[in-house]
Design an enzyme around this catalytic site. Structure first.
Site, PDB file in Angstrom:
ATOM      1  N   ARG A 192       2.018  -0.220   3.644  1.00 45.19           N
ATOM      2  CA  ARG A 192       2.378   0.661   4.748  1.00 45.19           C
ATOM      3  C   ARG A 192       3.123  -0.146   5.788  1.00 45.19           C
ATOM      4  O   ARG A 192       2.861  -1.333   5.994  1.00 45.19           O
ATOM      5  CB  ARG A 192       1.142   1.315   5.360  1.00 45.19           C
ATOM      6  CG  ARG A 192       0.523   2.426   4.524  1.00 45.19           C
ATOM      7  CD  ARG A 192       1.444   3.644   4.491  1.00 45.19           C
ATOM      8  NE  ARG A 192       0.839   4.773   3.793  1.00 45.19           N
ATOM      9  CZ  ARG A 192       1.013   5.040   2.512  1.00 45.19           C
ATOM     10  NH1 ARG A 192       1.738   4.202   1.766  1.00 45.19           N
ATOM     11  NH2 ARG A 192       0.470   6.103   1.956  1.00 45.19           N
ATOM     12  N   GLU A 206       8.232   5.499  10.106  1.00 46.94           N
ATOM     13  CA  GLU A 206       9.027   6.317   9.184  1.00 46.94           C
ATOM     14  C   GLU A 206       9.149   7.747   9.704  1.00 46.94           C
ATOM     15  O   GLU A 206       8.206   8.275  10.284  1.00 46.94           O
ATOM     16  CB  GLU A 206       8.364   6.312   7.800  1.00 46.94           C
ATOM     17  CG  GLU A 206       8.396   4.964   7.137  1.00 46.94           C
ATOM     18  CD  GLU A 206       7.731   4.971   5.760  1.00 46.94           C
ATOM     19  OE1 GLU A 206       7.334   6.051   5.286  1.00 46.94           O
ATOM     20  OE2 GLU A 206       7.602   3.895   5.165  1.00 46.94           O
ATOM     21  N   HIS A 242      10.977   4.006   1.014  1.00 47.72           N
ATOM     22  CA  HIS A 242       9.629   4.391   0.582  1.00 47.72           C
ATOM     23  C   HIS A 242       9.700   5.032  -0.810  1.00 47.72           C
ATOM     24  O   HIS A 242       9.150   6.120  -1.056  1.00 47.72           O
ATOM     25  CB  HIS A 242       8.985   5.358   1.579  1.00 47.72           C
ATOM     26  CG  HIS A 242       7.480   5.325   1.530  1.00 47.72           C
ATOM     27  ND1 HIS A 242       6.689   5.517   2.645  1.00 47.72           N
ATOM     28  CD2 HIS A 242       6.612   5.139   0.498  1.00 47.72           C
ATOM     29  CE1 HIS A 242       5.408   5.456   2.303  1.00 47.72           C
ATOM     30  NE2 HIS A 242       5.335   5.229   1.006  1.00 47.72           N
TER      31      HIS A 242
END
Length: 359
Positions: free
Chosen positions: A278, A307, A325
């Protein structure tokens, strides 16, 4: 016009003609739609909580054991409930993706909720403590993505160390007959690799890097009794004794900014950071400073702290490889996650335990 979520939009309800006797075909369609709506009323309700493209998750043939609300993932949950307040007390399950939070405020709106199902590898967008307190089960993706994410971690590492993306950009900018004066990369074979998070993904990364004769060590919440690699109790100690850090751990209060400036400086000027966990595992502002000032050698990033926002300063750095991602996104994994989500829902509504439980 807002259509009732009980009635599937694939069968439009025909309006009677101006004649006093409605067309038989129209009446048949109307009766079928009414019957379908009544049947759906008796099924447990599942809400799709994600962006419009998230509707793929239960397509093309969702189970007949539950009724999908918001099948196009529009509108968002709060707006949906304001338009359809009667559904608040009947939604039994939510399928949500990363970035679409299921926190205490959301749970408060859904008194009948009994299952939160996510197709993501992480669960930081779900308030697990509140779910546990309310007796709400949570199902995740299990180990479905482990191999794909491990592949991406190694790919990013090779790309950064051998400057593959940078070399591609260099060649595309060159005019013919100009000298190929390109900076040297660094070999991967024999490097000292530190893996943060030795779960399934970390184990898969280690297995791949053994083929490069890398020297592997790791940090995790606890030492793994069945893992033979050297264990370091802190990430700082791990960084001090390695050339590369690969982040595979969950994001929580203990791991947020687990890679800070001190860790980056300990990794050193030739060090590389790869993040497939993450974004907030890394202090992104300090990472940018260290990259720009050559305090570390490079970074391969599939995830970012805020994000979908990605700091523009990354774009001009040739020692950084960026990925949107996408580590979990393969044609095979998308097919697999559809199956897991439906299987979890089907099991749950059959009074069985979800097949990939988180809690």
């Amino acid at each position: 016009m807002i259509l009732s979520p009980h009635i599937k939009t694939s069968k439009s309800i025909q309006q009677p003609s101006n004649s006093t006797q409605p067309n038989k075909a129209n009446m048949a369609d109307l009766n079928e739609s009414i019957e379908e709506s009544q049947e759906n009323n008796n099924l447990p309700k599942v809400f799709l909580h994600g962006p419009p493209e998230f509707s793929f998750i239960l397509q093309p043939n969702p189970s007949h054991n539950f009724h999908i609300l918001n099948p196009s993932s529009l509108p968002p949950l709060h707006q949906f409930l304001s338009l359809n307040p009667h559904h608040a007390s009947s939604i039994a399950a939510i399928v949500c993706t990363g970035g679409y939070t299921v926190n205490a405020d959301v749970l408060q709106l859904l008194p009948a909720l009994r299952l939160v199902c996510t197709p993501s590898a992480g669960t930081d967008h779900i308030d697990l403590s509140e779910c546990r307190r309310r007796g709400i089960q949570v199902a995740g993706a299990g180990n479905l993505f482990s191999e794909d994410v491990a592949d991406m971690a190694v790919a990013l590492l090779i790309d950064v160390s051998r400057k593959i993306s940078a070399a591609d950009r260099f060649l595309r900018r060159q005019v013919q007959n100009v000298s190929w004066n390109f900076p040297l990369g660094s070999k991967l074979t024999g490097k000292k690799i530190g893996i943060v998070g030795m779960g399934r993904i970390g184990s898969e990364v280690a297995k791949r890097l053994e083929a490069f004769s890398c020297m592997i060590s790791y940090n995790s919440r606890n030492k793994k009794p069945l893992v033979s690699y050297p264990y370091y109790s802190t990430v700082l100690e791990l960084a001090t004794d390695t050339n590369v850090l690969i982040l595979c751990c969950d994001l929580n209060d203990q791991t947020r900014h687990i890679v800070n400036k001190e860790v980056m400086l300990a990794l050193g000027k030739g060090g590389i950071i790869v993040n497939v966990g993450r974004g907030a595992l890394i202090d992104e502002k300090e990472l940018l400073k260290c990259l720009i000032e050559d305090e570390i050698g490079g970074a391969g990033l599939d995830v970012f702290e805020n994000e979908p926002h990605v700091p523009k300063d990354f774009f001009s750095l040739d020692n950084v490889v960026l990925s949107p991602h996408a580590a979990v996104v393969t044609s095979e994994s998308l097919m697999g996650i559809r199956q897991i989500v439906e299987q979890n829902l089907t099991a749950f509504f059959s009074n069985k335990a979800p097949i990939t439980p988180v809690i």
